[in-house]
Design an enzyme around this catalytic site. Structure first.
Site, PDB file in Angstrom:
ATOM      1  N   SER A 142       3.021 -45.859   7.069  1.00 36.60           N
ATOM      2  CA  SER A 142       4.079 -46.647   6.437  1.00 36.60           C
ATOM      3  C   SER A 142       5.335 -45.788   6.433  1.00 36.60           C
ATOM      4  O   SER A 142       5.253 -44.558   6.530  1.00 36.60           O
ATOM      5  CB  SER A 142       3.681 -46.966   4.991  1.00 36.60           C
ATOM      6  OG  SER A 142       4.805 -47.367   4.229  1.00 36.60           O
ATOM      7  N   TYR A 155       0.177 -44.926  -3.373  1.00 36.97           N
ATOM      8  CA  TYR A 155       0.442 -45.399  -2.004  1.00 36.97           C
ATOM      9  C   TYR A 155       1.191 -44.334  -1.204  1.00 36.97           C
ATOM     10  O   TYR A 155       0.820 -44.002  -0.078  1.00 36.97           O
ATOM     11  CB  TYR A 155       1.258 -46.690  -2.084  1.00 36.97           C
ATOM     12  CG  TYR A 155       1.429 -47.420  -0.767  1.00 36.97           C
ATOM     13  CD1 TYR A 155       0.495 -48.360  -0.339  1.00 36.97           C
ATOM     14  CD2 TYR A 155       2.534 -47.189   0.043  1.00 36.97           C
ATOM     15  CE1 TYR A 155       0.662 -49.045   0.859  1.00 36.97           C
ATOM     16  CE2 TYR A 155       2.708 -47.857   1.245  1.00 36.97           C
ATOM     17  CZ  TYR A 155       1.773 -48.793   1.644  1.00 36.97           C
ATOM     18  OH  TYR A 155       1.934 -49.462   2.831  1.00 36.97           O
TER      19      TYR A 155
HETATM   20  P1  NAD Z   1      -2.771 -57.460   4.122  1.00 36.14           P
HETATM   21  O1  NAD Z   1      -3.055 -57.536   2.652  1.00 36.14           O
HETATM   22  O2  NAD Z   1      -2.316 -58.669   4.854  1.00 36.14           O
HETATM   23  O3  NAD Z   1      -4.055 -56.861   4.888  1.00 36.14           O
HETATM   24  C1  NAD Z   1      -4.874 -55.864   4.325  1.00 36.14           C
HETATM   25  C2  NAD Z   1      -6.230 -55.911   4.995  1.00 36.14           C
HETATM   26  O4  NAD Z   1      -7.061 -54.890   4.411  1.00 36.14           O
HETATM   27  C3  NAD Z   1      -6.967 -57.244   4.776  1.00 36.14           C
HETATM   28  O5  NAD Z   1      -7.703 -57.573   5.935  1.00 36.14           O
HETATM   29  C4  NAD Z   1      -7.921 -56.908   3.618  1.00 36.14           C
HETATM   30  O6  NAD Z   1      -9.073 -57.746   3.571  1.00 36.14           O
HETATM   31  C5  NAD Z   1      -8.285 -55.480   3.976  1.00 36.14           C
HETATM   32  N1  NAD Z   1      -8.849 -54.736   2.864  1.00 36.14           N
HETATM   33  C6  NAD Z   1      -8.330 -54.525   1.630  1.00 36.14           C
HETATM   34  N2  NAD Z   1      -9.198 -53.806   0.882  1.00 36.14           N
HETATM   35  C7  NAD Z   1     -10.285 -53.555   1.674  1.00 36.14           C
HETATM   36  C8  NAD Z   1     -11.521 -52.866   1.485  1.00 36.14           C
HETATM   37  N3  NAD Z   1     -11.834 -52.280   0.318  1.00 36.14           N
HETATM   38  N4  NAD Z   1     -12.392 -52.831   2.513  1.00 36.14           N
HETATM   39  C9  NAD Z   1     -12.123 -53.432   3.692  1.00 36.14           C
HETATM   40  N5  NAD Z   1     -10.975 -54.090   3.931  1.00 36.14           N
HETATM   41  C10 NAD Z   1     -10.055 -54.144   2.928  1.00 36.14           C
HETATM   42  O7  NAD Z   1      -1.690 -56.297   4.255  1.00 36.14           O
HETATM   43  P2  NAD Z   1      -0.805 -55.803   5.501  1.00 36.14           P
HETATM   44  O8  NAD Z   1       0.595 -55.941   5.077  1.00 36.14           O
HETATM   45  O9  NAD Z   1      -1.233 -56.402   6.776  1.00 36.14           O
HETATM   46  O10 NAD Z   1      -1.190 -54.251   5.479  1.00 36.14           O
HETATM   47  C11 NAD Z   1      -2.007 -53.617   6.454  1.00 36.14           C
HETATM   48  C12 NAD Z   1      -1.662 -52.128   6.495  1.00 36.14           C
HETATM   49  O11 NAD Z   1      -0.297 -51.981   6.817  1.00 36.14           O
HETATM   50  C13 NAD Z   1      -1.890 -51.397   5.171  1.00 36.14           C
HETATM   51  O12 NAD Z   1      -2.423 -50.116   5.406  1.00 36.14           O
HETATM   52  C14 NAD Z   1      -0.483 -51.299   4.607  1.00 36.14           C
HETATM   53  O13 NAD Z   1      -0.344 -50.226   3.739  1.00 36.14           O
HETATM   54  C15 NAD Z   1       0.315 -51.118   5.883  1.00 36.14           C
HETATM   55  N6  NAD Z   1       1.747 -51.446   5.771  1.00 36.14           N
HETATM   56  C16 NAD Z   1       2.174 -52.694   5.443  1.00 36.14           C
HETATM   57  C17 NAD Z   1       3.543 -52.953   5.351  1.00 36.14           C
HETATM   58  C18 NAD Z   1       4.106 -54.336   4.994  1.00 36.14           C
HETATM   59  O14 NAD Z   1       5.311 -54.427   4.735  1.00 36.14           O
HETATM   60  N7  NAD Z   1       3.330 -55.385   4.984  1.00 36.14           N
HETATM   61  C19 NAD Z   1       4.456 -51.923   5.596  1.00 36.14           C
HETATM   62  C20 NAD Z   1       3.969 -50.649   5.934  1.00 36.14           C
HETATM   63  C21 NAD Z   1       2.606 -50.424   6.024  1.00 36.14           C
END
Ligand code: NAD
Length: 260
Positions: A142, A155
């Site tokens: 991130s 985080y």
């Molecule tokens: P999201 O909530 O859409 O997806 C998260 C995924 O992780 C889902 O499939 C969920 O079921 C899974 N998950 C959560 N807890 C779990 C567990 N205990 N065991 C197995 N699976 C689990 O979120 P996203 O925005 O797609 O985020 C995905 C990654 O990207 C994360 O690591 C997040 O930190 C990172 N990220 C997101 C953003 C953003 O703006 N959306 C920015 C930077 C980084």
């Protein structure tokens, strides 16, 4: 390009992980998807990947807080698909609170899912990659692996951890044809982000455009969201032969956020 390769993508039932899984499949890789959700929805996504891209797709319900389940997930992928050539450590959650009120169980959960799960999955997948002398490990970090924001102590700590983890494992595997990198997105347009908008409009008496520009994208110079497809394209590139000399890198995809 990735035909014959087998990939595990953690947290791939929604958002960025699902987009990465679909992009890898489009490029020819077989898949193990993972994450939470309703069984019917997950089965729909799994079957759609197989049908659209002509690859094999299996699902693991492994909980990324449980080291034993993570190791078993990698083992199942190796026995069912034949190998794990690509590992994408993507599962992640967020919690926002001042440090003195930050719930201890949320700290533990975020460190487990956002950081330790990458260790457990990588630890289990590396012997096979080393033996075959080919592998790609990509973690979704991130912008918060490079800079901080207040109230996100777990985080930010976990994502900075992913950056250090990436560099260390990259050095260990550099002579084995295995690259290890992380991708650092800024704000990505996912349902999670979209859902925050109506409440913020009400609370701040703002229009949708104002919320996006002045609240969500205040830190992002382009004033545009990153898309899940853009993050997925970078992940696929890192898995390609063209990226064989990129290892130990932390690649921002953040509209200029971390340039400031
Ligand atoms: P999201 O909530 O859409 O997806 C998260 C995924 O992780 C889902 O499939 C969920 O079921 C899974 N998950 C959560 N807890 C779990 C567990 N205990 N065991 C197995 N699976 C689990 O979120 P996203 O925005 O797609 O985020 C995905 C990654 O990207 C994360 O690591 C997040 O930190 C990172 N990220 C997101 C953003 C953003 O703006 N959306 C920015 C930077 C980084």
């Amino acid at each position: 390009m990735l035909k014959g390769k087998n990939a595990v993508v953690t947290g791939s039932t929604s958002g960025i992980g699902l987009a990465i899984a679909r992009a890898l499949a489009q490029d020819g890789a077989n898949l193990m998807i993972n994450g939470f959700g309703t069984p019917a929805e997950i089965e729909k996504e799994r079957a759609a990947i197989e049908k659209e891209f002509g690859v094999k797709a299996i699902y693991s319900p492994a909980d990324m807080t449980k080291p034993g389940e993570i190791a078993a997930m990698i083992k199942t992928a190796e026995t069912t698909l034949g190998s794990v050539d690509i590992l994408v450590n993507n599962a992640g959650i967020q919690h926002v609170a001042p440090i003195e009120e930050f719930p201890i169980e949320k700290w533990d959960q975020i460190i487990a899912i956002n950081l330790s799960s990458a260790f457990h999955a990588t630890r289990a997948a590396v012997p096979g990659m080393k033996a075959r002398r080919w592998g790609r490990i990509v973690s979704t970090a991130s912008a918060h692996s490079l800079v901080a924001s207040p109230f996100k102590v777990a985080y930010v700590s976990a994502k900075h951890g992913i950056a250090g983890f990436t560099k260390t494992v990259a050095l260990e595997l550099a002579t084995f044809g295995v690259t290890v990198n992380c991708i650092s997105p800024g704000y990505v347009w996912t349902p999670l982000v979209a859902k925050q908008i109506p409440d913020t409009m009400k609370a701040r008496h703002m229009t949708e455009e104002e919320v996006k520009r002045d609240v969500l994208l205040a830190a992002q110079p382009t004033k545009q969201f990153v898309t899940v497809e853009q993050v997925a394209a970078l992940a696929v590139y890192l898995c390609s032969d063209a990226a064989a000399q990129i290892t130990g890198a932390n690649l921002p995809i953040d509209g200029g956020w971390t340039a400031e």
